[in-house]
Scaffold this motif. Structure first.
Motif, PDB file in Angstrom:
ATOM      1  N   ILE A  41      -0.563  -0.872  -6.795  1.00  0.00           N
ATOM      2  CA  ILE A  41      -1.231  -2.170  -6.710  1.00  0.00           C
ATOM      3  C   ILE A  41      -2.685  -2.045  -7.151  1.00  0.00           C
ATOM      4  O   ILE A  41      -3.200  -2.851  -7.906  1.00  0.00           O
ATOM      5  N   GLN A 177       1.836  -0.176   6.182  1.00  0.00           N
ATOM      6  CA  GLN A 177       0.786  -1.019   5.574  1.00  0.00           C
ATOM      7  C   GLN A 177      -0.531  -0.248   5.482  1.00  0.00           C
ATOM      8  O   GLN A 177      -1.278  -0.386   4.519  1.00  0.00           O
ATOM      9  N   ILE A 184      -4.335   1.692  -2.125  1.00  0.00           N
ATOM     10  CA  ILE A 184      -5.122   0.765  -2.950  1.00  0.00           C
ATOM     11  C   ILE A 184      -6.565   1.256  -3.067  1.00  0.00           C
ATOM     12  O   ILE A 184      -7.146   1.316  -4.150  1.00  0.00           O
ATOM     13  N   GLN A 296       3.838 -14.374   2.255  1.00  0.00           N
ATOM     14  CA  GLN A 296       2.857 -13.278   2.176  1.00  0.00           C
ATOM     15  C   GLN A 296       2.209 -13.259   0.793  1.00  0.00           C
ATOM     16  O   GLN A 296       1.008 -13.098   0.648  1.00  0.00           O
ATOM     17  N   GLN A 297       3.023 -13.456  -0.232  1.00  0.00           N
ATOM     18  CA  GLN A 297       2.464 -13.427  -1.580  1.00  0.00           C
ATOM     19  C   GLN A 297       1.673 -14.690  -1.895  1.00  0.00           C
ATOM     20  O   GLN A 297       0.704 -14.663  -2.640  1.00  0.00           O
ATOM     21  N   ASN A 302      -2.842 -10.852  -3.823  1.00  0.00           N
ATOM     22  CA  ASN A 302      -2.799  -9.945  -4.963  1.00  0.00           C
ATOM     23  C   ASN A 302      -3.690 -10.361  -6.125  1.00  0.00           C
ATOM     24  O   ASN A 302      -3.930  -9.581  -7.038  1.00  0.00           O
ATOM     25  N   MET A 305      -6.193  -7.997  -5.121  1.00  0.00           N
ATOM     26  CA  MET A 305      -5.780  -6.598  -5.248  1.00  0.00           C
ATOM     27  C   MET A 305      -5.582  -6.177  -6.708  1.00  0.00           C
ATOM     28  O   MET A 305      -5.959  -5.095  -7.104  1.00  0.00           O
ATOM     29  N   ASN A 333     -10.086  -3.721   3.579  1.00  0.00           N
ATOM     30  CA  ASN A 333      -8.633  -3.789   3.744  1.00  0.00           C
ATOM     31  C   ASN A 333      -8.125  -2.685   4.676  1.00  0.00           C
ATOM     32  O   ASN A 333      -7.333  -2.931   5.592  1.00  0.00           O
ATOM     33  N   PHE A 403      -6.232 -11.160   6.048  1.00  0.00           N
ATOM     34  CA  PHE A 403      -4.901 -10.800   5.557  1.00  0.00           C
ATOM     35  C   PHE A 403      -4.493  -9.446   6.127  1.00  0.00           C
ATOM     36  O   PHE A 403      -3.347  -9.239   6.533  1.00  0.00           O
ATOM     37  N   GLY A 408      -0.512  -9.046   5.955  1.00  0.00           N
ATOM     38  CA  GLY A 408      -0.281  -7.760   5.291  1.00  0.00           C
ATOM     39  C   GLY A 408       0.740  -6.933   6.057  1.00  0.00           C
ATOM     40  O   GLY A 408       1.878  -6.741   5.611  1.00  0.00           O
ATOM     41  N   TRP A 412       5.678  -6.947   6.516  1.00  0.00           N
ATOM     42  CA  TRP A 412       6.670  -5.866   6.446  1.00  0.00           C
ATOM     43  C   TRP A 412       7.308  -5.601   7.794  1.00  0.00           C
ATOM     44  O   TRP A 412       8.476  -5.232   7.892  1.00  0.00           O
TER      45      TRP A 412
HETATM   46  C1  BGC Z   1       1.500  -6.661   0.234  1.00  0.00           C
HETATM   47  C2  BGC Z   1       0.938  -6.378  -1.107  1.00  0.00           C
HETATM   48  C3  BGC Z   1      -0.563  -6.405  -1.028  1.00  0.00           C
HETATM   49  C4  BGC Z   1      -1.071  -5.467   0.026  1.00  0.00           C
HETATM   50  C5  BGC Z   1      -2.552  -5.556   0.208  1.00  0.00           C
HETATM   51  C6  BGC Z   1       0.959  -5.676   1.219  1.00  0.00           C
HETATM   52  O1  BGC Z   1       1.464  -5.939   2.470  1.00  0.00           O
HETATM   53  O2  BGC Z   1       2.909  -6.602   0.205  1.00  0.00           O
HETATM   54  O3  BGC Z   1       1.434  -7.303  -2.020  1.00  0.00           O
HETATM   55  O4  BGC Z   1      -1.121  -6.049  -2.239  1.00  0.00           O
HETATM   56  O5  BGC Z   1      -0.455  -5.746   1.247  1.00  0.00           O
HETATM   57  O6  BGC Z   1      -3.028  -4.673   1.161  1.00  0.00           O
END
Ligand code: BGC
Length: 511
Positions: A41, A177, A184, A296-297, A302, A305, A333, A403, A408, A412
């Protein structure tokens, strides 16, 4: 679930045993899968803003950025190019398709098998990318990375949720996460360093270093034990019980083991997990596993990101400043994710979702207003004063933080814990594929959307955050501290779902 009798309290039952070093280490290793995903990402935005990379693979984009053409004056359209965005987003299409194969593998051969396979394919993709001499090698490499991510993201969250004791499931699952955010940040830092390499091969290091998390994950998963739930699902009672005793650190696991056996027996009666998953009985799970990743998206995360370096450049931060800002948001983050590790099993999932949602909405409105004010609706090449751009960076950070402690990790965690064993792999594959599909859409179309919707794009995402916050409030049950194979009870106690899910769906457990 063991016996009949009363329905357990919403906090769920307590089993013997607790968290052991063994389980923590296993979860840490598994969470390395998140590092691979996070690295991907974070890496593409920086690489696609490096001149040497553009000159070699996307010379027309390079020319467009540096020459005189129609778009030059429009700040919103500077970077809009479909082939370039395909480089970023092709990975997510591959991950989407791979997650369905991963679902069958995870169910039939275990969580560990999926992780190992995912790690290996990802490793091959990283090597291909680092050595790329043409666009085809780049894209094929990205597709292989995507297959790796599809397998890892399908199996790791399920693995973590099954290994963890109920009262720590949130925290251990968020290890995934956490690893994503560290991936990232690492990618941002590496890009910052490699962009300074004068001879122009820095991008090779950036892309090739994806091999590092892949090696950690692949080697780690060779040594990982499979989860008791999965061992049982594949018919080995003795081994499953021994594993449960080992991970809980006590020989007295009879009650929890009986619940796993009951869940596994129920699961065996289900021959077609996909057909079942879409049936009425599992409607709440289907809705949660579809809407949570979609939402989430649609938070728009993103955009930051993938394109932070590009976005910050567009917004008038200089070359270095824009990469630095990406690093800053990367740090926010990671740090903010820790907040959720500590609070998710105490405050619960819903409180984090709701607070995070409100904070994101406020930030998006402010950022939209500031961009609108600076560049107007035509994207005239206006300048932002230093103080205005710092203030905007502050709001972007506050948005990333919100987020990072809500959608974030919970994006999941929640889908991986709400499904009973018989549909868990299918539920998680749905979660991954919907997530990847919309990651792809945002990756592919964000720069065009920015070009057309201008500052309104941030309001567009803000509007979705309002809808998803309402969705959480009304439709998502609180799942903190509820044992995973005991989860069916939460629907019965939920204001909306108790009226829409039949009682035979809700198994009961002794007091
Ligand atoms: C998301 C990603 C995102 C990331 C950012 C994840 O939970 O699925 O799409 O880029 O978090 O920290």
């Amino acid at each position: 679930m063991a016996g009949g009798g009363s329905v357990a309290r919403s906090e769920g039952r307590k089993y013997e045993g607790g968290v052991t070093a063994f389980v923590v280490i296993a979860c840490l290793v598994a969470a390395m899968g998140g590092l691979m995903f996070g690295y991907d990402i974070g890496i593409s935005g920086g690489v696609t803003s490096m001149d040497s990379f553009l000159k070699q693979f996307f010379p027309h984009v390079y020319k467009k950025q540096h020459g005189n053409d129609d778009h030059k004056e429009n700040m919103y359209c500077k970077f809009d190019d479909h082939l370039l965005t395909l480089f970023t987003s092709s990975l997510y299409l591959a991950a989407l398709i791979a997650s369905f194969f991963a679902s069958a593998t995870t169910r039939r051969y275990g969580r560990k098998a999926s992780m190992l396979f995912g790690g290996l394919v990802f490793l091959a993709g990283a090597v291909l990318n680092g050595a790329a001499v043409n666009v085809a090698m780049l894209i094929i490499g990205r597709l292989m990375l995507g297959v790796g991510v599809g397998f890892a993201n399908q199996s790791v969250p399920v693995y973590l949720s099954e290994m963890a004791p109920a009262n720590l499931r949130g925290a251990l699952n968020i290890g995934f996460q956490m690893a994503i955010t560290i991936g990232i940040l690492a990618a941002n830092l590496i890009n910052y360093g490699t962009s300074k390499i004068k001879s122009g091969w820095g991008w090779r290091i950036s892309l090739g270093l994806a091999a590092a998390p892949a090696i950690l994950f692949t080697v780690g998963s060779l040594f990982l034990p499979d989860t008791p739930n999965s061992i049982l699902e594949r018919g080995n009672h003795e081994k499953a019980k021994k594993m449960l005793q080992r991970i809980r650190g006590t020989s007295n696991v009879d009650e929890e083991f009986q619940d796993l056996v009951d869940a596994s027996t129920a699961a065996k009666q289900v021959e077609h997990p996909w057909k079942n998953f879409t049936g009425r009985k599992y409607r709440p799970q289907l809705i949660i596993c579809t809407f949570i990743p979609f939402f989430q998206q649609l938070t728009g995360i993103n955009v930051i990101m993938f394109y932070a370096p590009v976005l910050f450049k567009t917004l008038g931060f200089g070359d270095d400043a824009s990469l630095m800002s990406a690093v800053i948001t990367g740090v926010v983050n990671v740090v903010a994710t820790m907040v959720s590790v500590y609070s998710v099993d105490k405050l619960g999932r819903k409180a984090l979702f709701l607070e995070g949602g409100v904070q994101m909405i406020i930030c998006q409105v402010v950022v939209a207003a500031m961009i609108g004010r600076a560049f107007g609706s035509e994207g005239e090449a206006g300048d932002m004063s230093k103080s205005v751009s710092s203030l905007m960076l502050f709001f972007i950070c506050a948005y990333v933080a919100a987020f990072a402690w809500s959608w974030g990790p919970l994006g999941w965690l929640v889908p991986s814990e709400v499904c009973p064993l018989e549909i868990r792999s299918a539920g998680q594959a749905t979660n991954v594929s919907v997530n990847m599909f919309f990651t792809f859409v945002i990756g592919q179309f964000f720069l065009s959307m920015l070009c057309h919707m201008k500052f309104g794009l941030f309001l567009f995402f803000g509007g979705f955050v309002i809808i998803m916050t309402i969705f959480i409030y009304y439709f998502v049950p609180e799942t903190k501290n509820v044992p995973i194979e005991d989860m069916n009870q939460v629907w019965k106690e939920h204001g909306f779902w108790s009226k829409h899910v039949s009682n035979d769906n809700v198994t009961t457990s002794p007091p």
